[in-house]
Scaffold this motif. Structure first.
Motif, PDB file in Angstrom:
ATOM      1  N   PHE B 144       0.834  -1.209   0.000  1.00 29.19           N
ATOM      2  CA  PHE B 144       0.000   0.000   0.000  1.00 29.19           C
ATOM      3  C   PHE B 144       0.867   1.257   0.000  1.00 29.19           C
ATOM      4  O   PHE B 144       0.511   2.244  -0.650  1.00 29.19           O
ATOM      5  N   GLU B 145       1.983   1.213   0.704  1.00 28.09           N
ATOM      6  CA  GLU B 145       2.861   2.383   0.715  1.00 28.09           C
ATOM      7  C   GLU B 145       3.251   2.751  -0.716  1.00 28.09           C
ATOM      8  O   GLU B 145       3.203   3.921  -1.106  1.00 28.09           O
ATOM      9  N   THR B 146       3.629   1.734  -1.512  1.00 27.75           N
ATOM     10  CA  THR B 146       3.988   1.993  -2.912  1.00 27.75           C
ATOM     11  C   THR B 146       2.769   2.389  -3.730  1.00 27.75           C
ATOM     12  O   THR B 146       2.806   3.346  -4.518  1.00 27.75           O
ATOM     13  N   TRP B 147       1.685   1.639  -3.557  1.00 23.75           N
ATOM     14  CA  TRP B 147       0.504   1.905  -4.398  1.00 23.75           C
ATOM     15  C   TRP B 147      -0.104   3.273  -4.097  1.00 23.75           C
ATOM     16  O   TRP B 147      -0.660   3.923  -4.976  1.00 23.75           O
ATOM     17  N   HIS B 148      -0.027   3.681  -2.852  1.00 23.51           N
ATOM     18  CA  HIS B 148      -0.500   5.003  -2.457  1.00 23.51           C
ATOM     19  C   HIS B 148       0.424   6.080  -3.035  1.00 23.51           C
ATOM     20  O   HIS B 148      -0.033   7.011  -3.713  1.00 23.51           O
ATOM     21  N   ALA B 149       1.715   5.911  -2.802  1.00 20.02           N
ATOM     22  CA  ALA B 149       2.685   6.928  -3.225  1.00 20.02           C
ATOM     23  C   ALA B 149       2.786   7.017  -4.746  1.00 20.02           C
ATOM     24  O   ALA B 149       2.747   8.107  -5.318  1.00 20.02           O
ATOM     25  N   GLU B 150       2.906   5.840  -5.397  1.00 22.08           N
ATOM     26  CA  GLU B 150       3.260   5.844  -6.825  1.00 22.08           C
ATOM     27  C   GLU B 150       2.063   5.635  -7.756  1.00 22.08           C
ATOM     28  O   GLU B 150       2.140   5.957  -8.941  1.00 22.08           O
ATOM     29  N   ASP B 151       0.984   5.021  -7.237  1.00 21.03           N
ATOM     30  CA  ASP B 151      -0.178   4.735  -8.088  1.00 21.03           C
ATOM     31  C   ASP B 151      -1.412   5.568  -7.723  1.00 21.03           C
ATOM     32  O   ASP B 151      -2.417   5.509  -8.438  1.00 21.03           O
ATOM     33  N   GLY B 152      -1.379   6.258  -6.568  1.00 22.51           N
ATOM     34  CA  GLY B 152      -2.550   7.039  -6.176  1.00 22.51           C
ATOM     35  C   GLY B 152      -3.701   6.204  -5.633  1.00 22.51           C
ATOM     36  O   GLY B 152      -4.867   6.539  -5.855  1.00 22.51           O
ATOM     37  N   MET B 153      -3.404   5.114  -4.929  1.00 24.91           N
ATOM     38  CA  MET B 153      -4.475   4.338  -4.281  1.00 24.91           C
ATOM     39  C   MET B 153      -4.877   5.080  -3.000  1.00 24.91           C
ATOM     40  O   MET B 153      -4.059   5.258  -2.105  1.00 24.91           O
ATOM     41  N   PRO B 154      -6.150   5.511  -2.915  1.00 23.44           N
ATOM     42  CA  PRO B 154      -6.506   6.408  -1.801  1.00 23.44           C
ATOM     43  C   PRO B 154      -6.492   5.738  -0.428  1.00 23.44           C
ATOM     44  O   PRO B 154      -5.891   6.280   0.506  1.00 23.44           O
ATOM     45  N   THR B 155      -7.139   4.576  -0.277  1.00 22.93           N
ATOM     46  CA  THR B 155      -7.287   3.972   1.054  1.00 22.93           C
ATOM     47  C   THR B 155      -6.861   2.505   1.028  1.00 22.93           C
ATOM     48  O   THR B 155      -6.681   1.908  -0.041  1.00 22.93           O
ATOM     49  N   PHE B 256       0.425 -13.942  -8.115  1.00 25.74           N
ATOM     50  CA  PHE B 256      -0.123 -12.867  -7.278  1.00 25.74           C
ATOM     51  C   PHE B 256      -1.306 -12.236  -8.005  1.00 25.74           C
ATOM     52  O   PHE B 256      -1.176 -11.813  -9.151  1.00 25.74           O
ATOM     53  N   LEU B 257      -2.430 -12.153  -7.314  1.00 29.89           N
ATOM     54  CA  LEU B 257      -3.589 -11.434  -7.839  1.00 29.89           C
ATOM     55  C   LEU B 257      -3.948 -10.370  -6.808  1.00 29.89           C
ATOM     56  O   LEU B 257      -4.287 -10.693  -5.671  1.00 29.89           O
ATOM     57  N   VAL B 258      -3.841  -9.115  -7.193  1.00 33.12           N
ATOM     58  CA  VAL B 258      -4.172  -8.029  -6.260  1.00 33.12           C
ATOM     59  C   VAL B 258      -5.557  -7.498  -6.609  1.00 33.12           C
ATOM     60  O   VAL B 258      -5.779  -7.014  -7.725  1.00 33.12           O
ATOM     61  N   PHE B 259      -6.464  -7.626  -5.648  1.00 33.67           N
ATOM     62  CA  PHE B 259      -7.819  -7.110  -5.841  1.00 33.67           C
ATOM     63  C   PHE B 259      -7.966  -5.767  -5.131  1.00 33.67           C
ATOM     64  O   PHE B 259      -7.493  -5.597  -4.005  1.00 33.67           O
ATOM     65  N   ASN B 260      -8.623  -4.841  -5.803  1.00 32.20           N
ATOM     66  CA  ASN B 260      -8.911  -3.539  -5.202  1.00 32.20           C
ATOM     67  C   ASN B 260     -10.413  -3.301  -5.283  1.00 32.20           C
ATOM     68  O   ASN B 260     -11.074  -3.746  -6.225  1.00 32.20           O
ATOM     69  N   SER B 261     -10.969  -2.621  -4.283  1.00 33.28           N
ATOM     70  CA  SER B 261     -12.387  -2.275  -4.313  1.00 33.28           C
ATOM     71  C   SER B 261     -12.655  -1.277  -5.434  1.00 33.28           C
ATOM     72  O   SER B 261     -11.858  -0.349  -5.659  1.00 33.28           O
ATOM     73  N   VAL B 262     -13.814  -1.428  -6.082  1.00 34.77           N
ATOM     74  CA  VAL B 262     -14.191  -0.446  -7.119  1.00 34.77           C
ATOM     75  C   VAL B 262     -14.434   0.934  -6.499  1.00 34.77           C
ATOM     76  O   VAL B 262     -14.465   1.941  -7.216  1.00 34.77           O
ATOM     77  N   ASP B 263     -14.613   0.977  -5.172  1.00 34.35           N
ATOM     78  CA  ASP B 263     -14.766   2.266  -4.484  1.00 34.35           C
ATOM     79  C   ASP B 263     -13.428   2.846  -4.035  1.00 34.35           C
ATOM     80  O   ASP B 263     -13.393   3.793  -3.242  1.00 34.35           O
ATOM     81  N   ASN B 264     -12.342   2.237  -4.507  1.00 35.67           N
ATOM     82  CA  ASN B 264     -11.001   2.695  -4.108  1.00 35.67           C
ATOM     83  C   ASN B 264     -10.125   2.894  -5.343  1.00 35.67           C
ATOM     84  O   ASN B 264      -8.934   2.656  -5.328  1.00 35.67           O
ATOM     85  N   ARG B 265     -10.785   3.346  -6.441  1.00 31.49           N
ATOM     86  CA  ARG B 265     -10.059   3.493  -7.705  1.00 31.49           C
ATOM     87  C   ARG B 265      -8.916   4.485  -7.561  1.00 31.49           C
ATOM     88  O   ARG B 265      -8.949   5.395  -6.740  1.00 31.49           O
ATOM     89  N   LEU B 266      -7.914   4.296  -8.411  1.00 36.04           N
ATOM     90  CA  LEU B 266      -6.710   5.120  -8.343  1.00 36.04           C
ATOM     91  C   LEU B 266      -6.998   6.566  -8.728  1.00 36.04           C
ATOM     92  O   LEU B 266      -7.808   6.838  -9.618  1.00 36.04           O
ATOM     93  N   VAL B 267      -6.294   7.481  -8.052  1.00 31.63           N
ATOM     94  CA  VAL B 267      -6.305   8.901  -8.408  1.00 31.63           C
ATOM     95  C   VAL B 267      -4.875   9.291  -8.786  1.00 31.63           C
ATOM     96  O   VAL B 267      -4.065   8.427  -9.127  1.00 31.63           O
ATOM     97  N   GLU B 268      -4.540  10.548  -8.729  1.00 33.39           N
ATOM     98  CA  GLU B 268      -3.151  10.951  -8.999  1.00 33.39           C
ATOM     99  C   GLU B 268      -2.230  10.401  -7.902  1.00 33.39           C
ATOM    100  O   GLU B 268      -2.640  10.319  -6.745  1.00 33.39           O
ATOM    101  N   PRO B 269      -0.988  10.024  -8.229  1.00 36.61           N
ATOM    102  CA  PRO B 269      -0.056   9.536  -7.203  1.00 36.61           C
ATOM    103  C   PRO B 269       0.080  10.553  -6.061  1.00 36.61           C
ATOM    104  O   PRO B 269       0.092  11.762  -6.295  1.00 36.61           O
ATOM    105  N   PHE B 270       0.189  10.044  -4.831  1.00 33.22           N
ATOM    106  CA  PHE B 270       0.316  10.921  -3.676  1.00 33.22           C
ATOM    107  C   PHE B 270       1.762  11.370  -3.441  1.00 33.22           C
ATOM    108  O   PHE B 270       1.979  12.357  -2.751  1.00 33.22           O
ATOM    109  N   ALA B 271       2.720  10.635  -3.982  1.00 36.73           N
ATOM    110  CA  ALA B 271       4.120  11.002  -3.712  1.00 36.73           C
ATOM    111  C   ALA B 271       5.039  10.498  -4.813  1.00 36.73           C
ATOM    112  O   ALA B 271       6.028   9.807  -4.562  1.00 36.73           O
ATOM    113  N   ALA B 272       4.686  10.844  -6.061  1.00 38.27           N
ATOM    114  CA  ALA B 272       5.542  10.459  -7.196  1.00 38.27           C
ATOM    115  C   ALA B 272       5.252  11.421  -8.337  1.00 38.27           C
ATOM    116  O   ALA B 272       4.162  12.002  -8.411  1.00 38.27           O
ATOM    117  N   PRO B 273       6.237  11.608  -9.234  1.00 36.88           N
ATOM    118  CA  PRO B 273       6.073  12.578 -10.320  1.00 36.88           C
ATOM    119  C   PRO B 273       4.894  12.269 -11.245  1.00 36.88           C
ATOM    120  O   PRO B 273       4.224  13.177 -11.728  1.00 36.88           O
TER     121      PRO B 273
END
Lengths: 283, 283
Positions: B144-155, B256-273
């Motif tokens: 999550f640290e990576t996905w939040h920072a680099e992919d914009g996963m909100p929660t 590896f299969l990573v599932f994400n909630s449809v209510d947690n779609r990616l936004v802009e990265p929180f800590a990456a260019p």
């Protein structure tokens, strides 16, 4: 003297079935029962709980700090990791009366005498430290292959007693043995460089079986030495062993006591330019 | 959007207690019972035997060879070790109908929906290979640290389902998780370099908790994913995990299969260019 176990060769040769027994004594000779002896003979390793009692462990822990602090930083008996941290200290039994006392415990010395069938002496002793987070481990090898080639140990009549000084987990770079490999000698390719021991203690480059050999050798699987501080683990001098990395926050350290039969004293090295220092192979 | 989980910072800040739950659904929502849900919520991981049946495993094994053979060697979805061997293949579910079918199994999709409380999609999928003898492993991190920072996963509303494609032993570089770390976010020090993903998939340099933090985080110990081919292992997106080296003759590979909630779609990265490619974080 005939060399029954040629190694450090220019070309690969086939594995050689072990000639001498793994167990030299009988039930009458010591504390191990027939099941213990048969299991050790078959697998090449044996776990013994409570080899050191809980009472002795804190005393030993203090003593280890004392040993590390008492030695000159340039003492050749200290082997370091690339980052400068201590990986091994050799000859602790000659530096510390506590370590000497451990080697003479009823759970240690009589077991060594029974396995080797008579009087024994310490061929080599060391404390191995594996620091947390970044230790890289040690690749597969037979100690006898090294001791035969570089120290002139004639036959397979030696045993290592490892005593856990911290808990050994399955995940923090614990000692692994390949079950049943005590029964076969795997000759290795490549001549021993001069003063090989100056670098080989941090990572071996000769005396390593090739990958096909290791794959065939591992049909009976891999055993891990796991247990709380005080647990003992015995493995035959010819059993293939190694350790993986430790990225956990849990460092581990083990005391190694290598016993050799007095009837198996060292001669000239079988495959090296000259003998190693006494702290690696006592003469 | 408020950033509840700041990371990739210039200075260290204290760990942040997790805000959202680990389990979003209830017993009524899927195959897991209350004990399963409570255990997963508490530990941040869960073992599920027979996630793939024995019948499907040989078919999958063939399919994996097909996938590897079908891709161009320069395909960015293939990540290699330093020696050129394949370490990971991304997006296998979009390449192979067999892998897609596995994601939809009754032992997989409904579990993901129950844990995340509703409809899900695949955020990332990959096959990880760990070759025998020389694999070096992967250091501790929270996905999550990576996905939040680099992919914009909100929660924290995502979960990884790992399925063993070969036996995972305690000694061949298996996945380790630090029990209970799903409940705390560990902010990391150091800004994300541009195109970090081009190198980070072979070895992370940012997004790594420091050693003191890891030591404090590991009071409940370390869990290893161990089991025969077909075993499933679920771990929360925020659970700290890593793997040690593999020097054994036994390679291991996991899907590896990573599932994400449809209510947690990616936004802009929180800590990456900028965002990473779709095969690393589907948008």
């Amino acid at each position: 003297m005939i060399d029954n176990y040629p190694t450090r060769l220019p070309h690969a040769i086939a594995p050689i079935p072990r000639i001498e027994p793994t167990v030299w004594g009988t039930v009458a000779d010591g504390p191990l029962n027939q099941g213990d002896l048969d299991g050790y003979s078959d697998a090449g390793h044996m776990l013994r709980r409570n080899t050191i009692s809980d009472i002795l462990i804190p005393e030993l822990d203090d003593e280890l700090r004392n040993i590390a602090a008492s030695l000159d930083t340039a003492d050749p008996r200290i082997i370091r990791e690339a980052d400068g941290s201590i990986r091994s200290i050799f000859e602790p039994h000659l530096i510390s009366s506590v370590v000497k006392q451990i080697a003479e415990l009823d759970t240690v010395l009589p077991v060594a005498q029974q396995l080797l069938g008579g009087d024994v002496y310490i061929h080599q002793a060391r404390i191995n430290y594996m620091s947390a987070f970044s230790s890289t481990g040690f690749y597969w090898h037979s100690d006898f292959e090294t001791w035969h080639a570089e120290d002139g140990m004639p036959t397979m009549r030696a045993v290592s007693c490892v005593i856990a000084l911290t808990e050994n987990y399955p995940h923090n770079g614990t000692l692994m043995t390949i079950t049943g490999t005590n029964r076969t000698f795997y000759p290795c390719v490549g001549a021993t460089p001069a003063s090989n021991h100056a670098t080989s203690l941090a990572g071996q480059t000769v005396g390593i079986p090739d990958r096909e050999t290791l794959t065939r050798a591992a049909t009976r699987g891999i055993n891990q030495f796991v247990g709380p501080a005080g647990t003992g683990f015995w493995f035959d001098c010819n059993t293939l062993h190694g350790s993986g990395s430790n990225i956990t926050p849990f460092p581990r350290s083990n005391l190694f006591l290598v016993f050799n039969s007095v009837d198996n004293r060292l001669v000239e090295p079988f495959a090296a330019p000259g003998p190693r220092p006494d702290y690696l192979g006592a003469r």
